[in-house]
Design a protein around this motif. Structure first.
Motif, mmCIF file in Angstrom:
data_model
loop_
_atom_site.group_PDB
_atom_site.id
_atom_site.type_symbol
_atom_site.label_atom_id
_atom_site.label_comp_id
_atom_site.label_asym_id
_atom_site.label_seq_id
_atom_site.Cartn_x
_atom_site.Cartn_y
_atom_site.Cartn_z
ATOM 1 N N PHE A 1 -17.754 59.393 -71.663
ATOM 2 C CA PHE A 1 -17.127 60.492 -70.446
ATOM 3 C C PHE A 1 -15.934 59.501 -69.622
ATOM 4 O O PHE A 1 -15.188 60.335 -68.827
ATOM 5 N N VAL A 2 -15.749 58.202 -69.780
ATOM 6 C CA VAL A 2 -14.914 57.323 -69.150
ATOM 7 C C VAL A 2 -13.426 58.283 -69.348
ATOM 8 O O VAL A 2 -12.377 58.218 -68.493
ATOM 9 N N PRO A 3 -13.104 58.492 -70.872
ATOM 10 C CA PRO A 3 -11.845 59.081 -71.010
ATOM 11 C C PRO A 3 -11.407 60.518 -70.149
ATOM 12 O O PRO A 3 -10.182 60.744 -69.920
ATOM 13 N N VAL A 4 -12.496 61.144 -70.051
ATOM 14 C CA VAL A 4 -12.301 62.250 -69.258
ATOM 15 C C VAL A 4 -11.968 61.992 -67.562
ATOM 16 O O VAL A 4 -10.979 62.540 -67.116
ATOM 17 N N MET A 5 -12.540 60.890 -67.204
ATOM 18 C CA MET A 5 -12.378 60.557 -65.672
ATOM 19 C C MET A 5 -10.808 60.047 -65.821
ATOM 20 O O MET A 5 -10.179 60.241 -64.824
ATOM 21 N N GLN B 1 -14.897 60.634 -56.426
ATOM 22 C CA GLN B 1 -16.210 60.016 -57.194
ATOM 23 C C GLN B 1 -17.208 60.794 -57.376
ATOM 24 O O GLN B 1 -17.961 60.992 -58.164
ATOM 25 N N GLU B 2 -17.703 61.705 -56.167
ATOM 26 C CA GLU B 2 -18.691 62.635 -56.219
ATOM 27 C C GLU B 2 -18.483 63.611 -57.284
ATOM 28 O O GLU B 2 -19.347 64.276 -57.960
ATOM 29 N N THR B 3 -17.204 64.029 -57.477
ATOM 30 C CA THR B 3 -17.132 65.035 -58.282
ATOM 31 C C THR B 3 -17.528 64.611 -59.770
ATOM 32 O O THR B 3 -17.829 65.465 -60.534
ATOM 33 N N PHE B 4 -16.899 63.470 -60.298
ATOM 34 C CA PHE B 4 -17.294 63.067 -61.706
ATOM 35 C C PHE B 4 -18.829 63.035 -61.635
ATOM 36 O O PHE B 4 -19.242 62.899 -62.815
ATOM 37 N N ILE B 5 -19.449 62.373 -60.753
ATOM 38 C CA ILE B 5 -20.948 61.981 -60.848
ATOM 39 C C ILE B 5 -21.420 63.556 -61.152
ATOM 40 O O ILE B 5 -22.207 63.463 -61.923
#
Length: 178
Positions: free
Chosen positions: A16-20, A46-50
């Motif tokens: 998921f890191v490349p998406v972030m 941060q909350e959005t990606f979590i």
């Protein structure tokens, strides 16, 4: 190259890191535009990606990944506002500036805000500045705007037209005062 969320149920945190990395700046800038607070934009991004990672299984691929993430960001912001209102808490960006070097997001946003047009847009009510930002900066189609904002396409068109009219009025007022 846009990251597609294929096999989302099996996606690891590392995958998921490349998406972030690809959409992090867009999400942060959008949240900063809504909140006008660096600290709050950081927290909500941060909350959005979590939330996105935890709910990957709900991504149906009907909208672009960026549209999906911006919608989650917007929902996080609305949730924050609701809770803040209930608690009667208002966060502001009155913290003293630090001497640390600015992040790429801060440099980008500062460059955008130097434009008189964007300063005018930021003075508009949230629903108008939000649609103008999504349309102009993120170049979203009417369908994407409707999806991101949770409204119909005709409502998106109407809101965009009203936002442009309000911005033009405000721009005219500022120019006549100068």
């Amino acid at each position: 190259m846009a990251h597609e969320l294929k096999d989302v149920v099996a996606m690891s945190a590392e995958a998921f890191v490349p998406v972030m990395e690809q959409y992090g700046e867009d999400v942060w800038n959008y949240l900063y535009m809504l909140t006008r607070s660096r600290e709050l934009a950081d927290d909500l991004a941060q909350e959005t990606f979590i939330r996105a990672y935890r709910h990957l299984h709900s991504y149906r691929g009907e909208a672009a990944v960026k549209t999906w993430l911006l919608r989650i960001a917007r929902n996080r912001w609305y949730s924050y506002r609701r809770l803040a209102f209930v608690r009667r808490v208002t966060l502001t960006d009155r913290l003293p500036e630090t001497n640390a070097s600015d992040s790429a997001e801060e440099e980008f946003l500062r460059a955008e805000l130097t434009s008189e047009v964007w300063r005018t847009v930021l003075e508009l009510p949230v629903k108008y500045r939000e649609i103008l930002m999504l349309r102009a900066h993120y170049e979203m189609s009417m369908e994407e705007l409707a999806e991101a904002l949770g409204i119909t396409v005709s409502a998106a068109k109407s809101r965009l037209q009203r936002a442009r009219r309000k911005a033009a009025e405000l721009w005219g007022e500022e120019r006549s005062e100068a």
